[in-house]
Design a protein around this motif. Structure first.
Motif, short mmCIF file in Angstrom:
data_model
loop_
_atom_site.label_atom_id
_atom_site.label_comp_id
_atom_site.label_asym_id
_atom_site.label_seq_id
_atom_site.Cartn_x
_atom_site.Cartn_y
_atom_site.Cartn_z
N SER A 50 78.69 48.97 99.34
CA SER A 50 79.27 48.81 100.68
C SER A 50 78.23 49.09 101.76
O SER A 50 78.22 48.42 102.81
N GLU A 51 77.34 50.04 101.52
CA GLU A 51 76.31 50.33 102.51
C GLU A 51 75.33 49.17 102.67
O GLU A 51 74.88 48.86 103.78
N ALA A 52 75.01 48.51 101.56
CA ALA A 52 74.11 47.35 101.63
C ALA A 52 74.78 46.21 102.40
O ALA A 52 74.12 45.51 103.18
N PHE A 53 76.07 46.01 102.19
CA PHE A 53 76.81 44.98 102.92
C PHE A 53 76.84 45.30 104.41
O PHE A 53 76.63 44.42 105.25
N GLU A 54 77.11 46.56 104.75
CA GLU A 54 77.16 46.97 106.15
C GLU A 54 75.80 46.75 106.83
O GLU A 54 75.73 46.27 107.97
N LYS A 55 74.74 47.09 106.13
CA LYS A 55 73.39 46.94 106.68
C LYS A 55 73.06 45.47 106.91
O LYS A 55 72.43 45.11 107.91
N LYS A 56 73.46 44.62 105.99
CA LYS A 56 73.12 43.19 106.08
C LYS A 56 73.92 42.47 107.15
O LYS A 56 73.37 41.64 107.88
N SER A 274 77.24 37.80 94.55
CA SER A 274 75.91 37.21 94.73
C SER A 274 74.88 37.95 93.89
O SER A 274 75.12 39.05 93.37
N ARG A 275 73.70 37.34 93.77
CA ARG A 275 72.61 38.00 93.05
C ARG A 275 72.33 39.38 93.64
O ARG A 275 72.14 40.36 92.90
N GLU A 276 72.32 39.49 94.97
CA GLU A 276 72.03 40.77 95.62
C GLU A 276 73.05 41.84 95.25
O GLU A 276 72.69 42.96 94.88
N GLY A 277 74.33 41.50 95.33
CA GLY A 277 75.36 42.47 94.98
C GLY A 277 75.35 42.83 93.50
O GLY A 277 75.50 44.00 93.13
N GLN A 278 75.16 41.85 92.66
CA GLN A 278 75.15 42.08 91.22
C GLN A 278 73.93 42.90 90.79
O GLN A 278 74.00 43.70 89.85
N GLU A 279 72.81 42.74 91.49
CA GLU A 279 71.63 43.55 91.19
C GLU A 279 71.87 45.01 91.53
O GLU A 279 71.38 45.92 90.83
N ILE A 280 72.63 45.27 92.60
CA ILE A 280 72.97 46.66 92.94
C ILE A 280 73.78 47.29 91.81
O ILE A 280 73.53 48.43 91.39
#
Length: 335
Positions: A50-56, A274-280
């Motif tokens: 969730s923090e990565a999504f908020e930042k993006k 997405s690739r980004e979320g799945q990598e997290i």
């Protein structure tokens, strides 16, 4: 104009239109300002996501975490009360299937769905697997020699394994799936022989894996691969191997039918898949559902456990499991 050049310009134009469409979509999501997520994912995993999504995107994620059962109960209670609280739900297979059956989810499309193996997508497409819990055999590498590692379920019926392995107390659905895959008569005959080998019965996959690492149990038949991977990362003397037929439980993401922030909800779902979320998820030792993200934890053949085992066939399979391994005591439904 040459046909090749025209084709290139056409591709550029299509790409530009798609980019414009995506930009409009993101702008609408930002205008909504926030998205509310109900999940059974542990906070140690869901918070970085969730923090990565908020930042993006600059969109706040209101996160509520509980067990899968409580997630489904809360969503159903709010629906009955006419409250539009949740936008996205991400939880285990049986609970999200309940929400689908209760018509609380809306079908959605995401470009990243193409990276999810089609064989693990539900036929009704009411939700999409986002992460997996795969069952593997775990063993202590100091107490089990490489040449002695069981390579098939039947190997555990050898006399030398009597009293040396464990099963998790609530793994009814895993048991039922394996029995069905073996053919019910053959599968039940196998598990009756297995029960006669005096396995230890433990509550909790984390505890069971830790006991294997500590040498108190030599083998755990139905460990969670991500839990074993965390112990390996810490240097514990433990390894894992899938026995065929191998099975897993999905956790899936769904769009709330009455989402108050539908664009932000879809954007979050896109990000998760997405690739980004799945990598997290992968970097936190979770098993991604996407084939676009390489993970050492899912490079073997597996099938997903049918949620109907828990929702429609529980009495049958829990009764059989209880008689074999629990002395007649009722099992829990686990998480």
């Amino acid at each position: 104009m040459h046909s090749f050049a025209f084709a290139i310009l056409s591709i550029v134009a299509i790409t530009a239109r798609a980019a414009d469409r995506d930009a409009v979509f993101v702008d609408k999501a930002r205008t909504e300002g926030s998205v509310t997520l109900y999940t059974s994912m542990q906070v140690v995993d869901s918070r970085p996501l969730s923090e990565a999504f908020e930042k993006k995107y600059g969109i706040k994620v209101n996160l509520w975490r509980a067990s899968g059962e409580k997630v489904a109960q809360r969503m159903l209670a709010e629906a009955r009360a006419g409250r539009r609280e949740v936008d996205v739900v991400e939880t285990d297979g049986a609970q999200i299937e309940i929400l689908h059956r209760e018509k609380q989810l809306a079908a959605f499309e995401s470009p990243s769905i193409r990276d999810v193996p089609p064989e693990i997508l539900p036929a009704h497409r009411g939700y999409v697997p986002s992460r997996l819990t795969l069952y593997v055999m775990a063993y202590n590498t100091q107490r089990v020699a490489p040449a002695d590692v069981p390579r098939a379920y039947e190997d555990l019926l050898a006399p030398r394994w009597a009293g040396r392995f464990a099963v998790e107390a609530d793994d009814v659905a895993w048991f039922a799936a394996v029995v069905k895959a073996m053919g019910e008569a053959n599968g039940l005959a196998y598990f009756r022989k297995l029960a006669a080998m005096r396995p230890s019965v433990r509550s909790g996959h984390t505890l069971m894996a830790e006991l294997v690492a500590a040498g108190e149990i030599d083998v755990a038949l139905d460990a969670h691969v991500q839990g074993v991977a965390r112990l390996i990362e810490r240097g514990a003397p433990i390894a894992w191997k899938p026995l065929q037929p191998a099975f897993g439980q999905p956790s899936s993401v769904g769009l709330a039918r009455r989402a108050a922030h539908p664009n932000a909800a879809l954007l979050f779902i896109d990000f998760l898949l997405s690739r980004e979320g799945q990598e997290i998820l992968r970097d936190h030792q979770r098993v991604p559902s996407s084939r676009a993200v390489a993970s050492p934890l899912n490079r073997f053949d597996y099938r997903l456990i049918d949620p109907a085992i828990t929702l429609d066939e529980w009495d049958k399979w829990s009764g059989l499991w209880s008689a074999l391994f629990l002395g007649g005591k009722p099992p829990g439904k686990g998480e």
